[in-house]
Design an enzyme around this catalytic site. Structure first.
Site, PDB file in Angstrom:
ATOM      1  N   GLU A 155      19.866  -9.330  24.104  1.00  0.00           N
ATOM      2  CA  GLU A 155      19.677  -7.893  24.292  1.00  0.00           C
ATOM      3  C   GLU A 155      19.778  -7.456  25.758  1.00  0.00           C
ATOM      4  O   GLU A 155      18.794  -6.959  26.345  1.00  0.00           O
ATOM      5  CB  GLU A 155      18.342  -7.456  23.684  1.00  0.00           C
ATOM      6  CG  GLU A 155      18.265  -7.748  22.206  1.00  0.00           C
ATOM      7  CD  GLU A 155      17.055  -7.116  21.519  1.00  0.00           C
ATOM      8  OE1 GLU A 155      16.154  -6.631  22.210  1.00  0.00           O
ATOM      9  OE2 GLU A 155      17.048  -7.101  20.274  1.00  0.00           O
ATOM     10  N   GLU A 357      18.788 -11.445  14.722  1.00  0.00           N
ATOM     11  CA  GLU A 357      17.385 -11.037  14.576  1.00  0.00           C
ATOM     12  C   GLU A 357      17.324  -9.928  13.550  1.00  0.00           C
ATOM     13  O   GLU A 357      18.178  -9.039  13.529  1.00  0.00           O
ATOM     14  CB  GLU A 357      16.788 -10.468  15.874  1.00  0.00           C
ATOM     15  CG  GLU A 357      16.408 -11.479  16.902  1.00  0.00           C
ATOM     16  CD  GLU A 357      15.712 -10.872  18.126  1.00  0.00           C
ATOM     17  OE1 GLU A 357      15.007  -9.841  17.995  1.00  0.00           O
ATOM     18  OE2 GLU A 357      15.883 -11.440  19.210  1.00  0.00           O
TER      19      GLU A 357
HETATM   20  C1  BG6 Z   1      13.884  -7.796  19.891  1.00  0.00           C
HETATM   21  C2  BG6 Z   1      13.640  -8.848  20.929  1.00  0.00           C
HETATM   22  O1  BG6 Z   1      14.191  -6.619  20.545  1.00  0.00           O
HETATM   23  O2  BG6 Z   1      12.847  -7.378  19.077  1.00  0.00           O
HETATM   24  C3  BG6 Z   1      12.369  -9.636  20.736  1.00  0.00           C
HETATM   25  O3  BG6 Z   1      14.727  -9.713  21.109  1.00  0.00           O
HETATM   26  C4  BG6 Z   1      11.262  -8.752  20.225  1.00  0.00           C
HETATM   27  O4  BG6 Z   1      12.047 -10.263  21.939  1.00  0.00           O
HETATM   28  C5  BG6 Z   1      11.696  -8.159  18.886  1.00  0.00           C
HETATM   29  O5  BG6 Z   1      10.040  -9.389  20.144  1.00  0.00           O
HETATM   30  C6  BG6 Z   1      10.659  -7.287  18.227  1.00  0.00           C
HETATM   31  O6  BG6 Z   1      10.255  -6.249  19.088  1.00  0.00           O
HETATM   32  P1  BG6 Z   1       8.764  -6.096  19.580  1.00  0.00           P
HETATM   33  O7  BG6 Z   1       8.839  -5.209  20.758  1.00  0.00           O
HETATM   34  O8  BG6 Z   1       7.991  -5.490  18.456  1.00  0.00           O
HETATM   35  O9  BG6 Z   1       8.275  -7.463  19.928  1.00  0.00           O
END
Ligand code: BG6
Length: 464
Positions: A155, A357
């Protein structure tokens, strides 16, 4: 089917074995109240100690792959020399993944700049871009025979946004021009790392079938049903800055002309120097990681500038029918994963990708515990199932999607939200020595994978 996690969110051991301070440690040290329940970067989910147990768990669920990241601050000292103990930790992870037949996907950077480099200007300084290339070269040479799938960044859009444009993250800068330079310098850093990768391959440091990729959170942009030309212009720039910027870079080795032109007109163009064109040209990758959480809904901006006096390209558009994850404030729109898959098929047909993800974070999950103590996370099962159904449809219609990694398979530290929203299919008991415990969704995915091995994928979707 695999699991996605990252070094800084899991490892902990933040000062162990010569690890340097990174920007999260610095923020935690200087303002711990910014972190949910005052839980800073220090312990992660104890992966440094529990990695073997975790990798065994992945295997027992039937997963075949796992992404994490090397922490720059653990691998190198300030003199840019290898920290032997840090390197040894990652060698142990590689060996463990191999032993359990889990394919390791290794990312090099997950928002975790070493503090001494941040103090030299971080991504605003080109010397840091060079330092990143040295770090990447060292990693390729050190682990080249142990890792097949490499990624330069996770990201790359997030730090320019969070640290420099919206100022939500330390060092809380709100400056669109500086944000643009950071975005541009990270793009150069990506390209230099790919360049190093290709050289390392030619020189025999890597596995012959090693691959390099970039992972980004892409959000298909949508606007109102009857858009005005100004709404469509907002979509063009949203798509241009967040999606096409990276997609053009990794497929064509250049940045989108129309976006650069608009930035120039608004005096937001990045600091391009002679020779950069050649560097950008090195940025083409073997495949792409697509992180998907929510769509981007935009409309024409009401005001021309934001509260800091910087030009706005769009305003958020709140879709009246949106279904929300109220804990994270993100819209849940599974069809977006399909729409992006179709965009890839139409606009970037040669680029393979995988869902790197996708996941759902929920607060206070303890309330969903049944009498046996297991968290009944049916909402997560529904979330994953719906997304997988759209992934499947995209594949059936010709998208080159190679797989799916669930984010946060084991509860982990979510930056300044710390352990507020739990993403895991595996629970981590913070008050019980970080013990791991399966949630209902872990058993569900295990069954899904087991059935998939027997039947064609179309017939595999099991109900919750
Ligand atoms: C993604 C990232 O944006 O989302 C992770 O690569 C992150 O590092 C995940 O943890 C979930 O977002 P958040 O802010 O709720 O942890």
């Amino acid at each position: 089917m695999g699991a996605a996690l990252s070094g800084p969110q899991t490892e902990g051991a933040y000062r162990k074995d010569g690890k340097l301070e990174n920007i999260w440690d610095t923020w935690s040290d200087c303002s711990i109240s910014d972190f949910y329940n005052k839980v800073g970067s220090y312990t992660g989910n104890d992966f440094y100690e529990k990695y073997e147990e975790d990798i065994r768990l992945f295997k027992s669920l039937g997963l075949d792959s796992f992404r994490t990241s090397i922490q720059w601050s653990r691998l190198l000292g300030q003199d840019e020399k290898l920290n032997e103990k840090g390197a040894d930790f990652y060698h142990r992870i590689c060996a463990c993944a191999k032993k359990h037949e889990i394919e390791l996907f290794m990312n090099l950077y997950h928002f975790d700049m070493p503090t001494y480099l941040f103090q030299r200007g971080g991504w605003e300084n080109r010397e840091v871009v060079e330092a990143y290339a040295v770090y990447a070269r060292t990693a390729f040479r050190e682990f080249g025979k142990e890792i097949r799938y490499w990624f330069t960044f996770n990201e790359p859009i997030v730090e320019p946004d969070q640290r420099y444009r919206t100022g939500m993250w330390y060092p809380f800068i709100k400056d669109a021009k500086r944000g643009m330079n950071v975005q541009y310098h990270i793009s150069l850093a990506h390209c230099l790392a790919v360049w190093e990768f290709r050289k390392a391959k030619e020189e025999g440091y890597l596995l012959p079938d090693a691959q390099i990729g970039l992972i980004n959170c892409f959000a298909p942009p949508y606007t109102r049903e009857d858009p005005t030309p100004e709404d469509l212009e907002a979509v063009r720039m949203e798509d241009g800055l967040r999606n096409r910027w990276w997609l053009d870079l990794v497929t064509k080795g250049k940045l989108p002309e129309d976006v650069l032109e608009t930035l120039k007109k608004c005096q937001l163009e990045p600091d391009v120097r002679p020779g950069d064109e050649e560097i950008l040209h090195q940025g083409m990758v073997d495949w792409l990681g697509f992180n998907y959480y929510h769509p981007a809904r935009v409309q024409a901006p009401k005001e021309k500038t934001d509260e800091n006096g910087f030009l706005k390209f769009s305003d958020p558009y709140v879709w009246p029918e949106a279904k929300m994850n109220i804990y994270r404030g993100w819209e849940i729109y599974p069809k977006g994963i399909y729409d992006f898959g179709m965009k890839m098929k139409e606009e970037y047909p040669d680029l393979k990708f995988f869902i790197s993800e996708n996941g759902m974070g929920v607060e206070h999950e303890g309330r969903f515990r049944d009498a046996s103590g297991e968290i009944q996370d049916d909402y997560r099962i529904e979330f994953v199932q719906e997304h997988l159904e759209w992934v499947l449809k995209a594949i059936q219609e010709g998208a080159q999607c190679m797989g799916y990694h669930y984010w946060g398979l084991i509860d982990n530290w979510s930056w300044n939200n710390a352990f507020k929203n739990r993403y895991g299919m595996i629970e981590v008991e913070l008050m019980n020595n970080y013990q791991r415990k399966l949630k209902k969704s872990a058993k569900w995915i295990q069954e899904l994978i087991r059935l998939r091995e027997k039947k064609p994928i179309e017939e595999t979707m099991v109900s919750k």
